[in-house]
Design a protein around this motif. Structure first.
Motif, PDB file in Angstrom:
ATOM      1  N   CYS A   1      49.678  47.302  35.404  1.00 25.48           N
ATOM      2  CA  CYS A   1      48.842  46.526  36.076  1.00 25.48           C
ATOM      3  C   CYS A   1      48.274  47.139  37.429  1.00 25.48           C
ATOM      4  CB  CYS A   1      49.359  45.105  36.370  1.00 25.48           C
ATOM      5  SG  CYS A   1      49.410  44.014  35.064  1.00 25.48           S
TER       6      CYS A   1
ATOM      7  N   TRP B   1      42.459  40.487  33.852  1.00 26.98           N
ATOM      8  CA  TRP B   1      42.482  39.274  34.628  1.00 26.98           C
ATOM      9  C   TRP B   1      42.838  39.680  36.133  1.00 26.98           C
ATOM     10  CZ3 TRP B   1      41.124  35.178  32.303  1.00 26.98           C
ATOM     11  CH2 TRP B   1      41.575  34.841  31.124  1.00 26.98           C
ATOM     12  N   LEU B   2      43.797  40.759  36.322  1.00 25.66           N
ATOM     13  CA  LEU B   2      43.912  40.968  37.698  1.00 25.66           C
ATOM     14  C   LEU B   2      42.670  41.641  38.277  1.00 25.66           C
ATOM     15  CD1 LEU B   2      46.105  41.530  39.839  1.00 25.66           C
ATOM     16  CD2 LEU B   2      46.941  43.471  38.592  1.00 25.66           C
TER      17      LEU B   2
ATOM     18  N   ALA C   1      50.607  41.477  39.625  1.00 24.66           N
ATOM     19  CA  ALA C   1      49.574  41.258  40.785  1.00 24.66           C
ATOM     20  C   ALA C   1      50.199  41.346  42.015  1.00 24.66           C
ATOM     21  CB  ALA C   1      49.137  39.892  40.311  1.00 24.66           C
TER      22      ALA C   1
ATOM     23  N   HIS D   1      44.211  48.039  37.530  1.00 23.44           N
ATOM     24  CA  HIS D   1      43.461  47.062  38.153  1.00 23.44           C
ATOM     25  C   HIS D   1      41.934  47.109  38.541  1.00 23.44           C
ATOM     26  CE1 HIS D   1      45.605  48.204  41.728  1.00 23.44           C
ATOM     27  NE2 HIS D   1      44.463  47.924  42.526  1.00 23.44           N
TER      28      HIS D   1
ATOM     29  N   THR E   1      45.700  35.157  39.649  1.00 21.09           N
ATOM     30  CA  THR E   1      46.187  35.564  38.519  1.00 21.09           C
ATOM     31  C   THR E   1      47.021  34.636  37.624  1.00 21.09           C
ATOM     32  OG1 THR E   1      45.877  37.853  39.236  1.00 21.09           O
ATOM     33  CG2 THR E   1      46.922  37.620  37.052  1.00 21.09           C
TER      34      THR E   1
END
Length: 367
Positions: free
Chosen positions: A218, A246-247, A165, A222, A144
């Motif tokens: 997050c 992104w994660l 993350a 996720h 990440t």
């Protein structure tokens, strides 16, 4: 050095890179000569691929994304906190006593990555699968952050997404171990228990004054997917925070490329292809494109077959064209040994990698 499937190892080969256990401690040192007993042991602890020494590629150096000290300290911090929380009767313990350690670890990780001019997502150091959760947390954090650096996030933004993350799976500490480590398919009820780790992780992290609230989000998001098929809330594209998107890509990639109790690890190029199946539905296309450009889909030491019929080993990767590495050709079109020479696929555009092969010539199709 050459990357070889554990299934293709032979007694007498020498280990090219250290193998670590889940605590970040060295299980087998580089240079160790493999015996039949050691090979059986490696297969038993679910390691899919290892690096071996090879006279034809002895100049190929495989460096990790982190310094040993940084990697071991990060694993230690994650392991200690997760173990303290595992099996707890309620979600009452927080990070008050460890937040500074997490912050220090994150700074060390960012410092290590900052020393690399163009950091890339590489096949990481080999770990046992004694406890997948610890190494997975660190891997996802690194992937990440590489994506965040390429995207242009500031250091403070990277610290936030990096903490998110690193701690994204903290909720699994409150899920029964028999479910988390089940070697087969989960039942519907077990899967509902597993899905709860996202909301549990959010509740743990959002109460901590020294953990950014975005890091908690997050953990919560996720597993959300842009078409609304994810969980826990079935959010769609605009509703999912960018960090969590992104994660989600990094988390899925590491799951695919890690050897698990119930499935064999994919090689990077296979995992990228699998991710692209979800382009525009599960994952944002632009994020996948950046991911593809930052991942070494053909790792150093991998044996590949070319469209010319020749085969060889990946010996160099240009960060600007990671999908077109330099290959040291070792065998001709009929499999006959040739005088080794290097072919730069970045300039030799008429030649492409068509297959990935093991030492005995067994081919893993890429299309």
């Amino acid at each position: 050095m050459r990357l070889v499937s554990v299934n293709r190892l032979q007694a007498g080969m020498k280990l090219g890179k250290k193998i670590y256990n889940d605590e970040g401690l060295v299980l087998l040192s580089d240079g160790v000569e493999l015996t039949d007993a050691l090979i059986k042991r490696l297969a038993k602890i679910d390691i899919g691929y290892i690096y071996i020494e090879d006279s034809l590629t002895e100049d190929v150096e495989i460096t990790g994304m982190l310094q040993d000290e940084t990697r071991n300290q990060a694993l230690k911090v994650v392991r200690n906190q997760f173990q303290q929380m595992s099996g707890a009767s309620g979600i009452t313990k927080g990070f008050y006593h460890l937040d500074k350690k997490f912050s220090k670890v994150m700074d060390s990780i960012l410092d290590d990555l900052a020393t690399q001019e163009d950091p890339m997502i590489m096949l990481l150091d080999m770990h046992t699968a004694d406890n997948y959760l610890y190494a997975h947390s660190l891997n996802v954090c690194l992937y990440t952050l590489v994506l965040g650096i390429a995207y242009g996030y500031s250091r403070e933004e990277l610290r936030v997404i990096g903490l998110g993350a690193l701690l994204h799976d903290i909720g699994k500490t409150q899920i029964p171990v028999k479910i988390v480590q089940k070697p087969g398919m989960l039942s519907d009820e077990e899967f509902r228990h597993m899905q709860a780790h996202t909301e549990i992780g959010y509740r743990i992290l959002k109460e901590e004054p020294n953990i950014p609230l975005l890091a908690a989000h997050c953990a919560l998001q996720h597993h959300e997917r842009i078409d609304g098929s994810g969980y826990p809330r079935g959010l769609t594209g605009p509703q999912i925070h960018e960090y969590a998107k992104w994660l989600g890509v990094a988390d899925s990639y590491d799951a695919m490329t890690s050897n698990r109790i119930y499935k064999k690890a994919m090689l990077p190029h296979q995992a990228v292809e699998a991710l692209y199946v979800g382009s525009g539905t599960l994952y944002e296309q632009k994020q996948l494109e950046l991911f593809r450009d930052r991942v070494a889909i053909y790792p150093l030491g991998l044996t590949v077959k070319l469209s010319t019929g020749e085969s060889g080993v990946v010996v160099k990767i240009d960060p600007s064209t990671p999908h077109r590495p330099v290959v040291r050709v070792l065998n001709g079109p009929e499999g006959e040994p040739v005088v080794p020479f290097e072919l730069d696929l970045g300039s030799k555009l008429s030649v492409v990698i068509v297959d990935v092969t093991d030492e005995d010539g067994v081919v893993v199709r890429t299309t």
